[in-house]
Design a protein around this motif. Structure first.
Motif, PDB file in Angstrom:
ATOM      1  N   ALA A 467       0.811  -1.124   0.187  1.00 30.97           N
ATOM      2  CA  ALA A 467       0.006  -0.028   0.174  1.00 30.97           C
ATOM      3  C   ALA A 467       0.733   1.257  -0.002  1.00 30.97           C
ATOM      4  CB  ALA A 467      -0.975  -0.097   1.182  1.00 30.97           C
ATOM      5  N   LEU A 468       2.149   1.022   0.203  1.00 34.56           N
ATOM      6  CA  LEU A 468       2.956   2.213   0.445  1.00 34.56           C
ATOM      7  C   LEU A 468       3.002   3.306  -0.715  1.00 34.56           C
ATOM      8  CD1 LEU A 468       4.865   3.579   2.104  1.00 34.56           C
ATOM      9  CD2 LEU A 468       6.886   2.502   1.298  1.00 34.56           C
ATOM     10  N   PRO A 469       3.350   2.628  -2.312  1.00 31.53           N
ATOM     11  CA  PRO A 469       3.173   3.436  -3.407  1.00 31.53           C
ATOM     12  C   PRO A 469       1.810   4.363  -3.436  1.00 31.53           C
ATOM     13  CG  PRO A 469       3.895   1.106  -3.915  1.00 31.53           C
ATOM     14  CD  PRO A 469       3.253   1.311  -2.414  1.00 31.53           C
ATOM     15  N   ALA A 470       0.672   3.624  -3.446  1.00 30.02           N
ATOM     16  CA  ALA A 470      -0.607   4.428  -3.294  1.00 30.02           C
ATOM     17  C   ALA A 470      -0.572   5.280  -2.319  1.00 30.02           C
ATOM     18  CB  ALA A 470      -1.711   3.524  -3.145  1.00 30.02           C
ATOM     19  N   ALA A 471      -0.233   5.116  -1.167  1.00 30.42           N
ATOM     20  CA  ALA A 471      -0.123   6.145  -0.014  1.00 30.42           C
ATOM     21  C   ALA A 471       0.851   7.348  -0.342  1.00 30.42           C
ATOM     22  CB  ALA A 471       0.293   5.459   1.239  1.00 30.42           C
ATOM     23  N   ALA A 472       1.976   7.134  -0.776  1.00 31.37           N
ATOM     24  CA  ALA A 472       2.604   8.167  -1.102  1.00 31.37           C
ATOM     25  C   ALA A 472       2.085   8.796  -2.155  1.00 31.37           C
ATOM     26  CB  ALA A 472       4.236   7.634  -1.644  1.00 31.37           C
ATOM     27  N   PHE A 475      -1.611  10.764  -0.455  1.00 34.10           N
ATOM     28  CA  PHE A 475      -1.671  11.565   0.611  1.00 34.10           C
ATOM     29  C   PHE A 475      -1.535  13.076   0.258  1.00 34.10           C
ATOM     30  CE2 PHE A 475      -1.911   7.641   3.430  1.00 34.10           C
ATOM     31  CZ  PHE A 475      -2.736   8.379   4.295  1.00 34.10           C
ATOM     32  N   PRO A 476      -0.504  13.323  -0.465  1.00 41.06           N
ATOM     33  CA  PRO A 476       0.032  14.470  -0.839  1.00 41.06           C
ATOM     34  C   PRO A 476      -1.167  15.512  -1.481  1.00 41.06           C
ATOM     35  CG  PRO A 476       1.707  13.278  -1.348  1.00 41.06           C
ATOM     36  CD  PRO A 476       0.560  12.497  -0.974  1.00 41.06           C
ATOM     37  N   ARG A 477      -2.147  14.536  -2.198  1.00 40.03           N
ATOM     38  CA  ARG A 477      -3.280  15.445  -2.724  1.00 40.03           C
ATOM     39  C   ARG A 477      -4.516  15.335  -2.258  1.00 40.03           C
ATOM     40  NH1 ARG A 477      -3.822  11.156  -7.741  1.00 40.03           N
ATOM     41  NH2 ARG A 477      -1.755  11.575  -7.932  1.00 40.03           N
ATOM     42  N   THR A 478      -4.487  14.749  -0.676  1.00 41.56           N
ATOM     43  CA  THR A 478      -5.597  14.882  -0.160  1.00 41.56           C
ATOM     44  C   THR A 478      -5.877  16.328   0.529  1.00 41.56           C
ATOM     45  OG1 THR A 478      -5.108  12.652   0.626  1.00 41.56           O
ATOM     46  CG2 THR A 478      -6.795  13.945   2.147  1.00 41.56           C
ATOM     47  N   LYS A 479      -7.292  16.658   0.454  1.00 41.03           N
ATOM     48  CA  LYS A 479      -7.726  17.956   0.964  1.00 41.03           C
ATOM     49  C   LYS A 479      -7.269  18.196   2.332  1.00 41.03           C
ATOM     50  CE  LYS A 479     -11.941  20.707   1.468  1.00 41.03           C
ATOM     51  NZ  LYS A 479     -13.288  20.819   1.108  1.00 41.03           N
ATOM     52  N   GLY A 480      -6.705  19.200   2.616  1.00 35.00           N
ATOM     53  CA  GLY A 480      -6.154  19.639   4.148  1.00 35.00           C
ATOM     54  C   GLY A 480      -4.983  19.172   4.173  1.00 35.00           C
ATOM     55  N   LEU A 604       9.724  -4.900   6.427  1.00 30.11           N
ATOM     56  CA  LEU A 604       9.634  -3.454   7.390  1.00 30.11           C
ATOM     57  C   LEU A 604       8.181  -3.127   7.574  1.00 30.11           C
ATOM     58  CD1 LEU A 604      11.858  -1.634   4.471  1.00 30.11           C
ATOM     59  CD2 LEU A 604      12.537  -2.898   6.550  1.00 30.11           C
ATOM     60  N   TYR A 605       8.210  -1.995   8.509  1.00 28.13           N
ATOM     61  CA  TYR A 605       7.083  -1.439   9.032  1.00 28.13           C
ATOM     62  C   TYR A 605       6.681  -0.078   8.120  1.00 28.13           C
ATOM     63  CZ  TYR A 605       7.015  -4.724  12.864  1.00 28.13           C
ATOM     64  OH  TYR A 605       7.020  -5.748  13.496  1.00 28.13           O
ATOM     65  N   HIS A 606       5.706   0.511   7.611  1.00 24.42           N
ATOM     66  CA  HIS A 606       5.685   1.509   6.844  1.00 24.42           C
ATOM     67  C   HIS A 606       4.692   2.683   7.368  1.00 24.42           C
ATOM     68  CE1 HIS A 606       7.298  -1.446   3.727  1.00 24.42           C
ATOM     69  NE2 HIS A 606       6.261  -2.087   4.313  1.00 24.42           N
ATOM     70  N   GLN A 607       5.153   3.631   7.576  1.00 28.03           N
ATOM     71  CA  GLN A 607       4.493   4.934   8.101  1.00 28.03           C
ATOM     72  C   GLN A 607       4.369   6.184   7.077  1.00 28.03           C
ATOM     73  OE1 GLN A 607       7.505   4.038   9.921  1.00 28.03           O
ATOM     74  NE2 GLN A 607       6.506   2.300  10.834  1.00 28.03           N
ATOM     75  N   VAL A 608       3.275   6.941   7.136  1.00 26.47           N
ATOM     76  CA  VAL A 608       3.417   8.005   6.466  1.00 26.47           C
ATOM     77  C   VAL A 608       3.026   9.216   7.653  1.00 26.47           C
ATOM     78  CG1 VAL A 608       1.998   9.400   4.615  1.00 26.47           C
ATOM     79  CG2 VAL A 608       2.277   6.972   4.556  1.00 26.47           C
ATOM     80  N   TYR A 609       3.933  10.256   7.487  1.00 31.04           N
ATOM     81  CA  TYR A 609       3.772  11.346   8.426  1.00 31.04           C
ATOM     82  C   TYR A 609       3.422  12.535   7.372  1.00 31.04           C
ATOM     83  CZ  TYR A 609       7.027   8.558  11.039  1.00 31.04           C
ATOM     84  OH  TYR A 609       7.699   7.507  11.653  1.00 31.04           O
ATOM     85  N   VAL A 610       1.994  13.000   8.153  1.00 30.82           N
ATOM     86  CA  VAL A 610       1.213  14.005   7.475  1.00 30.82           C
ATOM     87  C   VAL A 610       1.336  15.192   8.245  1.00 30.82           C
ATOM     88  CG1 VAL A 610      -1.183  14.628   6.374  1.00 30.82           C
ATOM     89  CG2 VAL A 610      -0.207  12.090   6.300  1.00 30.82           C
ATOM     90  N   THR A 626      -8.684   8.628   3.178  1.00 30.83           N
ATOM     91  CA  THR A 626      -7.452   8.442   2.289  1.00 30.83           C
ATOM     92  C   THR A 626      -6.714   7.003   2.925  1.00 30.83           C
ATOM     93  OG1 THR A 626      -7.329  10.685   1.512  1.00 30.83           O
ATOM     94  CG2 THR A 626      -5.563   9.067   1.191  1.00 30.83           C
ATOM     95  N   ALA A 627      -6.541   7.009   4.015  1.00 24.13           N
ATOM     96  CA  ALA A 627      -5.891   5.993   4.836  1.00 24.13           C
ATOM     97  C   ALA A 627      -6.747   4.796   4.626  1.00 24.13           C
ATOM     98  CB  ALA A 627      -5.659   6.228   6.134  1.00 24.13           C
ATOM     99  N   ALA A 628      -8.103   4.821   4.742  1.00 23.18           N
ATOM    100  CA  ALA A 628      -8.925   3.742   4.622  1.00 23.18           C
ATOM    101  C   ALA A 628      -8.798   3.074   3.080  1.00 23.18           C
ATOM    102  CB  ALA A 628     -10.344   4.083   4.994  1.00 23.18           C
ATOM    103  N   ARG A 629      -8.851   4.098   2.365  1.00 22.08           N
ATOM    104  CA  ARG A 629      -9.061   3.929   0.790  1.00 22.08           C
ATOM    105  C   ARG A 629      -7.923   2.905   0.399  1.00 22.08           C
ATOM    106  NH1 ARG A 629     -10.153   8.470  -0.605  1.00 22.08           N
ATOM    107  NH2 ARG A 629      -8.421   9.239  -1.299  1.00 22.08           N
ATOM    108  N   VAL A 630      -6.584   3.465   0.830  1.00 18.37           N
ATOM    109  CA  VAL A 630      -5.480   2.931   0.266  1.00 18.37           C
ATOM    110  C   VAL A 630      -4.911   1.521   1.083  1.00 18.37           C
ATOM    111  CG1 VAL A 630      -4.481   4.921  -0.390  1.00 18.37           C
ATOM    112  CG2 VAL A 630      -3.751   4.270   1.766  1.00 18.37           C
TER     113      VAL A 630
END
Length: 777
Positions: A467-472, A475-480, A604-610, A626-630
């Motif tokens: 899910a990491l490529p989709a998350a990367a 998330f940058p294009r998510t509103k807010g 590995l463990y994967h995180q996204v910092y927003v 967005t997190a639930a979608r990816v």
């Protein structure tokens, strides 16, 4: 005096109360309402231990978290459970994804069948939210079709948000609690934690501080209508009853009101018990079935309240001489003695002082000394206030007509005025002490997380590297969202099995790695070494170019064979960590994605910092969507500089809920007391109006009569509360500090309750200030 005489006299008093005409009925009803409100709170409090036990048992019965290096084998009686918790504003949403693996797979409590993929069963509160316009964003996060509701056994509260959804893509991983395989729900291996002595002591103080004002109000309620009752009793002296018999008859009248108050309190409790399931206070909700007080405590309340009514009346009648030709009450009474009133708080302090400095390192606090000491100090407020009011009002002088009317009334009946505000004073004293205690020990239950909310607002933990490529990308294009950085982390060992040395490995693109360290230059394929402050020589050696290591090195024989070898590439450069690094304790190797060996990403463990744009409404909800979608199993949580102990937070929440209930009932009881006082003075008020006294003057006089004892009561309460709070802090081995803003807010809350009660009593006061009030039968 034998028991038969006591029974006959008390019974005669009960008959007088029941058959005494309109006046007797009004007095008994007022007493019953006052006592009933107190009994209601007592019954609610006696049910509180069962509430806590029931919530804990429900939570344990549905426990599904396990942490094990080995995954149990698949069978006919197993089910896969995936964590799907989320949050809606400030409310937690408990979510689970289910995949039964056999016909005998266990069902979670409150669910009668497994939902199919694309279906879910939800709690009644969540169903209501999802179908409302308010829950539109949450509905996007939970697209499954609702096919049922979770029963009460599967929920800890009537307003809890929870769901179980069907899923077909769940795979358990060793050492991960994101997806687990179970043969049964419930934690049967749980061992009780060692109780924190300070929390136990705080719990005891909370109960005593909340219940003492209730007891004071019940004691005041049984004395409603005392002046009229005593005048009626004078007639008994004409037919030959002696003073002792008269007092017992008066006690019987109070007993009738107390018994009726028990019935009224029981009705109020049953109504409140039923209504409890439809309310939520400070995020806490319960089911009516939780409010089930133990039989022993119910019997104690049923016996103690009537007994207290008799005892209080006999005690009060000591200072009243009921004679055949009237009541000798208007004569100047003897001045109240101070010495025995000071003994109560002094004895309370003597019980608490031996535990000063105990803290949590010297064993448990003595429960009896804690309860007794706090109780005596708070009761000391109730004992000292009548003396203080009498001493002050005796010295009050001239002023406007309204002031003189109020002062003269207070001088004639200072005890009645003190009784009206006793409960408020005791409640404020306890609240100030508790506020000092909770504020003082807060740092002991608050930990620094090492997170900087300025650097990142939200952290998203992904369940799988796929899910990491989709998350990367998403998330940058998510509103807010102002910025989003994806980082993976793991470790590398020096051997395939049971490594002796390991180093941390952090994976991310150049932009992500620059959030952690100062990089001179960077392109995909680079590797950097970040020596930490505490690395050993072996760890530093493992980070050198040319060294061989293994990703996913194993410690268990059952999971060997999945290790991934890797050689630290030549050209690895040393870099230094940023002081404001996005992650704390950054060390080891920093690797760009193309330098990672094939298959290592899955270890590995994967995180996204927003980082959020807080000016955008619902920004955090868009991130969660967005997190639930990816990744439906992603975990999203907000960064905070500190975190509090859950037990401490729960106790503080319970205190706030209890304080709200106490203040509401205190206000209601005080209003009943105020109306009773006005009823007794109806003829006097009508006489003053008939002689030309302005209504505005009489209204102000009533206000002064309330303001003077309330001010004195709050002053005394603040002094005793500060003293009690200081001793309690010393007992927990904590430095004494006073948050004056909190002290003033507690006193202001007490004054606010009195002000509201006074305003509510103005309409009845205006109706009583009519010449028609002089009419009698």
């Amino acid at each position: 005096m034998n028991l038969r005489q006591w029974s006959r006299d008390l019974g005669m008093g009960v008959r007088f109360a029941v058959t005494g005409g309109r006046e007797g009925w009004v007095r008994m009803v007022l007493t019953a309402v006052g006592v009933g409100l107190g009994v209601t709170l007592l019954l609610l409090t006696t049910a509180l231990p069962n509430v806590l036990t029931a919530r804990h048992q429900r939570e344990e019965a549905r426990t599904d978290l396990t942490y094990s290096e080995k995954v149990p084998p698949k069978g006919e009686n197993t089910v896969l459970v995936g964590l799907g918790d989320t949050k809606w504003h400030d409310k937690e949403v408990r979510g689970r994804f289910l995949k039964p693996e056999g016909p005998r797979a266990p069902l979670p409590p409150g669910v009668d069948r497994f939902p199919a993929p694309g279906e879910m069963v939800v709690s009644p509160a969540l169903k209501k939210l999802l179908t409302s316009g308010e829950g539109r964003l949450l509905r996007e996060r939970l697209p499954e079709r609702v096919t049922g509701t979770i029963g009460e056994p599967g929920l800890i509260g009537s307003h809890e948000l929870a769901f179980y959804a069907g899923a077909d893509h769940l795979e358990p991983k060793p050492g991960s609690a994101r997806v687990v395989r179970l043969t049964a729900f419930g934690d049967r291996r749980a061992t009780p934690e060692r109780a924190d002595p300070v929390l136990i002591m705080m719990t005891l103080v909370v109960f005593v501080a909340l219940l003492t004002p209730v007891a004071v109000f019940i004691a005041a309620a049984v004395r409603f209508g005392g002046e009229r009752r005593d005048r009626r009793l004078a007639a008994l002296r004409l037919v030959g009853s002696d003073r002792r018999m008269t007092r017992r008859i008066a006690a019987g009248e109070a007993l009738a009101g107390a018994l009726l108050g028990l019935a009224v309190g029981t009705v109020f409790f049953l109504i409140g018990r039923q209504a409890a399931g439809s309310v939520e206070v400070l995020g806490v909700s319960i089911f009516p079935s939780y409010l089930d007080p133990s039989l022993a405590l119910v019997v104690l309340v049923a016996v103690a309240v009537p007994a207290a009514a008799v005892a209080v009346t006999l005690f009060a009648m000591r200072g009243v001489a009921v004679e055949p030709l009237g009541v000798v009450r208007t004569a100047k009474p003897a001045r109240r003695r101070l010495w025995w009133r000071l003994l109560l708080p002094a004895a309370g302090l003597a019980m608490l002082l031996p535990m000063v400095g105990n803290g949590r390192s010297h064993g448990d606090f003595n429960e009896y000394l804690v309860v007794g000491g706090v109780l005596l100090l708070l009761v000391g407020v109730s004992a000292l206030l009548p003396w203080l009011v009498e001493a002050v009002v005796a010295r009050l002088g001239s002023g406007p007509v309204s002031w003189q009317l109020a002062v003269r009334r207070l001088q004639l009946s200072s005890g009645t005025a003190a009784r009206m505000v006793n409960g408020i004073a005791v409640a404020v004293a306890g609240a100030i002490a508790l506020q000092m205690l909770f504020t003082g020990v807060q740092d002991q239950y608050t930990k620094d997380t090492g997170q900087d909310p300025e650097r990142a607002s939200v952290q998203v933990d992904l369940s799988d590297g796929s899910a990491l490529p989709a998350a990367a990308r998403e998330f940058p294009r998510t509103k807010g969202v102002r910025a989003a950085v994806a980082i993976s982390s793991g470790s590398m060992g020096d051997r395939r099995y049971d490594p002796g040395t390991t180093v941390s490995v952090t994976v991310g693109d150049c932009a992500a790695l620059r959030e952690l360290a100062r990089l001179p230059s960077c392109r995909d394929g680079d590797v950097f070494a970040v020596p930490g402050a505490y690395e050993s020589a072996d760890e530093l050696a493992l980070m050198r170019p040319g060294r061989h290591g293994f990703f996913d090195a194993t410690y268990s024989e059952g999971v060997r064979g999945r290790e991934i070898p890797w050689t630290v590439p030549a050209g690895t450069r040393r870099v230094t960590v940023r002081k404001d690094a996005l992650q704390s304790n950054v060390s080891g190797l920093m690797v760009t994605p193309s330098a990672l060996p094939s298959g290592a990403a899955s270890t590995l463990y994967h995180q996204v910092y927003v980082r959020l744009d807080m000016s955008v409404p619902e920004a955090d909800q868009y991130v969660r969507n967005t997190a639930a979608r990816v990744d439906r199993l992603a975990s999203v949580w907000h960064w905070a500089a500190t975190t509090e102990s859950r037990k401490y937070t729960s106790l503080r929440t319970g205190l706030f809920v209890g304080a709200v209930c106490v203040l509401v009932l205190i206000g209601a009881s005080l209003l009943v007391s105020q109306l009773e006082q006005l009823r007794e003075r109806r003829k006097l008020l009508s006489s003053l109006v008939a002689f030309g006294t302005r209504r505005r003057t009489l209204g102000l006089s009533v206000l002064w009569q309330t303001a003077v004892p309330v001010s004195l009561g709050l002053l005394l309460a603040s002094s005793v509360g500060l003293a009690l709070g200081s001793v309690l802090l010393k007992m927990t081995d904590t430095a004494v500090s006073v948050d004056w803003a909190s002290v003033l807010s507690m006193a202001g809350a007490g004054a606010g309750v009195v002000l509201v009660v006074t305003l509510l009593s103005l309409p009845p006061l205006l109706r009583m200030m009519r010449p028609e009030g002089l009419r009698t039968e």
